[in-house]
Design a protein around this motif. Structure first.
Motif, PDB file in Angstrom:
ATOM      1  N   ASP A  41       1.017  -1.138  -0.146  1.00 42.74           N
ATOM      2  CA  ASP A  41      -0.121  -0.002   0.043  1.00 42.74           C
ATOM      3  C   ASP A  41       0.753   1.288  -0.015  1.00 42.74           C
ATOM      4  OD1 ASP A  41      -2.449   1.400  -0.131  1.00 42.74           O
ATOM      5  OD2 ASP A  41      -2.655   1.526   2.283  1.00 42.74           O
ATOM      6  N   LYS A  42       1.640   1.319  -1.133  1.00 41.16           N
ATOM      7  CA  LYS A  42       2.840   2.583  -1.037  1.00 41.16           C
ATOM      8  C   LYS A  42       3.085   2.724  -2.484  1.00 41.16           C
ATOM      9  CE  LYS A  42       6.439   1.725   1.575  1.00 41.16           C
ATOM     10  NZ  LYS A  42       7.450   1.584   2.280  1.00 41.16           N
ATOM     11  N   CYS A  43       2.654   4.043  -3.105  1.00 42.01           N
ATOM     12  CA  CYS A  43       2.719   4.259  -4.444  1.00 42.01           C
ATOM     13  C   CYS A  43       4.450   4.432  -4.625  1.00 42.01           C
ATOM     14  CB  CYS A  43       1.996   5.608  -4.657  1.00 42.01           C
ATOM     15  SG  CYS A  43       2.359   6.255  -6.510  1.00 42.01           S
ATOM     16  N   PRO A  44       5.201   4.112  -5.688  1.00 42.14           N
ATOM     17  CA  PRO A  44       6.310   4.355  -5.896  1.00 42.14           C
ATOM     18  C   PRO A  44       6.777   5.887  -6.109  1.00 42.14           C
ATOM     19  CG  PRO A  44       5.412   3.261  -7.746  1.00 42.14           C
ATOM     20  CD  PRO A  44       4.409   3.312  -6.815  1.00 42.14           C
ATOM     21  N   HIS A  45       5.758   6.600  -6.313  1.00 38.01           N
ATOM     22  CA  HIS A  45       6.260   8.198  -6.622  1.00 38.01           C
ATOM     23  C   HIS A  45       6.679   8.758  -5.118  1.00 38.01           C
ATOM     24  CE1 HIS A  45       4.781  12.469  -7.366  1.00 38.01           C
ATOM     25  NE2 HIS A  45       6.225  12.314  -7.718  1.00 38.01           N
ATOM     26  N   ARG A  46       5.545   8.914  -4.288  1.00 40.94           N
ATOM     27  CA  ARG A  46       5.782   9.654  -2.973  1.00 40.94           C
ATOM     28  C   ARG A  46       4.977   8.742  -1.665  1.00 40.94           C
ATOM     29  NH1 ARG A  46       6.973  15.334  -3.447  1.00 40.94           N
ATOM     30  NH2 ARG A  46       8.403  15.361  -5.223  1.00 40.94           N
ATOM     31  N   ASN A  47       4.910   7.421  -2.024  1.00 38.63           N
ATOM     32  CA  ASN A  47       4.703   6.671  -0.895  1.00 38.63           C
ATOM     33  C   ASN A  47       3.026   7.055  -0.714  1.00 38.63           C
ATOM     34  OD1 ASN A  47       6.928   5.254  -0.619  1.00 38.63           O
ATOM     35  ND2 ASN A  47       7.603   6.825   0.784  1.00 38.63           N
ATOM     36  N   GLY A  48       2.122   7.294  -1.557  1.00 34.96           N
ATOM     37  CA  GLY A  48       0.807   7.681  -1.569  1.00 34.96           C
ATOM     38  C   GLY A  48       0.022   6.252  -1.009  1.00 34.96           C
ATOM     39  N   PRO A  49      -0.881   6.258  -0.391  1.00 35.32           N
ATOM     40  CA  PRO A  49      -1.855   5.157   0.103  1.00 35.32           C
ATOM     41  C   PRO A  49      -2.539   4.595  -1.306  1.00 35.32           C
ATOM     42  CG  PRO A  49      -2.947   6.969   0.951  1.00 35.32           C
ATOM     43  CD  PRO A  49      -1.623   7.605   0.455  1.00 35.32           C
ATOM     44  N   LEU A  50      -2.160   3.655  -1.743  1.00 35.85           N
ATOM     45  CA  LEU A  50      -3.080   2.985  -3.026  1.00 35.85           C
ATOM     46  C   LEU A  50      -4.294   2.343  -2.727  1.00 35.85           C
ATOM     47  CD1 LEU A  50      -0.131   1.438  -4.798  1.00 35.85           C
ATOM     48  CD2 LEU A  50      -0.980   3.498  -5.444  1.00 35.85           C
ATOM     49  N   SER A  51      -4.535   2.065  -1.553  1.00 33.90           N
ATOM     50  CA  SER A  51      -5.726   1.566  -0.770  1.00 33.90           C
ATOM     51  C   SER A  51      -6.720   2.688  -1.066  1.00 33.90           C
ATOM     52  CB  SER A  51      -5.661   1.060   0.357  1.00 33.90           C
ATOM     53  OG  SER A  51      -5.205   2.106   1.300  1.00 33.90           O
ATOM     54  N   GLN A  52      -6.549   3.851  -1.162  1.00 28.77           N
ATOM     55  CA  GLN A  52      -7.371   4.889  -1.181  1.00 28.77           C
ATOM     56  C   GLN A  52      -7.626   5.501  -2.524  1.00 28.77           C
ATOM     57  OE1 GLN A  52      -6.703   7.916   1.962  1.00 28.77           O
ATOM     58  NE2 GLN A  52      -5.979   6.458   3.625  1.00 28.77           N
ATOM     59  N   GLY A  53      -6.989   4.943  -3.305  1.00 26.42           N
ATOM     60  CA  GLY A  53      -7.086   5.004  -5.028  1.00 26.42           C
ATOM     61  C   GLY A  53      -8.336   4.773  -5.720  1.00 26.42           C
ATOM     62  N   ILE A  54      -8.370   5.090  -6.525  1.00 27.08           N
ATOM     63  CA  ILE A  54      -9.371   4.802  -7.752  1.00 27.08           C
ATOM     64  C   ILE A  54      -9.198   3.296  -8.370  1.00 27.08           C
ATOM     65  CG2 ILE A  54     -11.087   5.306  -9.578  1.00 27.08           C
ATOM     66  CD1 ILE A  54     -10.807   8.218  -8.636  1.00 27.08           C
ATOM     67  N   VAL A  55      -9.956   2.495  -8.328  1.00 26.58           N
ATOM     68  CA  VAL A  55      -9.590   1.115  -9.176  1.00 26.58           C
ATOM     69  C   VAL A  55     -10.450   1.284 -10.335  1.00 26.58           C
ATOM     70  CG1 VAL A  55      -9.855  -1.671  -9.067  1.00 26.58           C
ATOM     71  CG2 VAL A  55      -9.324  -0.048  -6.907  1.00 26.58           C
ATOM     72  N   HIS A  56      -9.712   0.997 -11.452  1.00 28.35           N
ATOM     73  CA  HIS A  56     -10.458   1.101 -12.895  1.00 28.35           C
ATOM     74  C   HIS A  56      -9.307   0.256 -14.014  1.00 28.35           C
ATOM     75  CE1 HIS A  56      -7.052   3.915 -14.222  1.00 28.35           C
ATOM     76  NE2 HIS A  56      -7.161   4.044 -12.976  1.00 28.35           N
ATOM     77  N   ASP A  57     -10.066  -0.396 -14.679  1.00 32.42           N
ATOM     78  CA  ASP A  57      -9.276  -1.148 -15.868  1.00 32.42           C
ATOM     79  C   ASP A  57      -8.172  -1.935 -15.364  1.00 32.42           C
ATOM     80  OD1 ASP A  57     -11.347   0.066 -17.746  1.00 32.42           O
ATOM     81  OD2 ASP A  57      -9.928   1.878 -17.591  1.00 32.42           O
ATOM     82  N   GLY A  58      -8.097  -2.593 -14.292  1.00 28.88           N
ATOM     83  CA  GLY A  58      -6.957  -3.474 -13.773  1.00 28.88           C
ATOM     84  C   GLY A  58      -5.946  -2.446 -13.181  1.00 28.88           C
ATOM     85  N   CYS A  59      -6.281  -1.277 -12.861  1.00 28.47           N
ATOM     86  CA  CYS A  59      -5.183  -0.517 -12.345  1.00 28.47           C
ATOM     87  C   CYS A  59      -5.707   0.119 -11.248  1.00 28.47           C
ATOM     88  CB  CYS A  59      -4.723   0.589 -13.219  1.00 28.47           C
ATOM     89  SG  CYS A  59      -3.908  -0.058 -14.859  1.00 28.47           S
ATOM     90  N   VAL A  60      -4.950   0.781 -10.402  1.00 26.70           N
ATOM     91  CA  VAL A  60      -5.409   1.832  -9.342  1.00 26.70           C
ATOM     92  C   VAL A  60      -4.632   3.121  -9.523  1.00 26.70           C
ATOM     93  CG1 VAL A  60      -3.770   0.916  -7.712  1.00 26.70           C
ATOM     94  CG2 VAL A  60      -5.694   2.008  -6.840  1.00 26.70           C
ATOM     95  N   THR A  61      -5.302   4.171  -9.260  1.00 29.77           N
ATOM     96  CA  THR A  61      -4.639   5.432  -9.688  1.00 29.77           C
ATOM     97  C   THR A  61      -4.588   6.117  -8.046  1.00 29.77           C
ATOM     98  OG1 THR A  61      -5.836   5.965 -11.595  1.00 29.77           O
ATOM     99  CG2 THR A  61      -5.216   7.843 -10.264  1.00 29.77           C
ATOM    100  N   CYS A  62      -3.050   6.301  -7.762  1.00 31.47           N
ATOM    101  CA  CYS A  62      -3.053   7.046  -6.566  1.00 31.47           C
ATOM    102  C   CYS A  62      -3.547   8.305  -6.120  1.00 31.47           C
ATOM    103  CB  CYS A  62      -1.478   7.069  -6.600  1.00 31.47           C
ATOM    104  SG  CYS A  62      -0.710   7.831  -4.815  1.00 31.47           S
TER     105      CYS A  62
END
Length: 114
Positions: free
Chosen positions: A47-68
């Motif tokens: 649960d850590k975006c490679p950019h700035r460690n953002g919480p991916l679990s709080q992102g938008i799930v779409h098209d087989g991806c998650v947006t931080c």
């Protein structure tokens, strides 16, 4: 080829995660985000975006991806790789469904992080 024995841990039911949502599981110092897609596929990532460690679990799930949610980096749920022009990756965690039970392999995740 290095084989890692997978000890599967049940973490809940598919119904515990809303479609296009996520829930988190702690494993030592790592937080694992478990995602459910609109078509009921399940993926697990650190649960850590490679950019700035953002919480991916709080992102938008779409098209087989998650947006931080912090800076809109798009991460593949399958590979953990940043998409588009962004560069980086996040640890993927083995996950499987048995009936509607979600199981993850935290040992395999720990080995990938090492």
């Amino acid at each position: 080829m290095n084989a890692i024995a997978m000890n599967w841990v049940a973490i809940g039911s598919l119904d515990d995660i809303p479609r296009r949502g996520a829930r988190c599981v702690k494993s030592g110092d790592m937080t694992v985000a478990v995602f459910r897609t609109a078509d009921d596929r399940v993926f697990a990532l650190e649960d850590k975006c490679p950019h700035r460690n953002g919480p991916l679990s709080q992102g938008i799930v779409h098209d087989g991806c998650v947006t931080c949610p912090l800076h809109n980096w798009v991460i593949s749920l399958e590979t953990g790789q940043a998409q588009g022009a962004d560069d980086g990756s996040v640890i993927t965690v083995p996950v499987k469904l048995e009936d509607r039970r979600i199981l993850i392999s935290l040992e395999a995740a720990g080995a990938k992080a090492a």
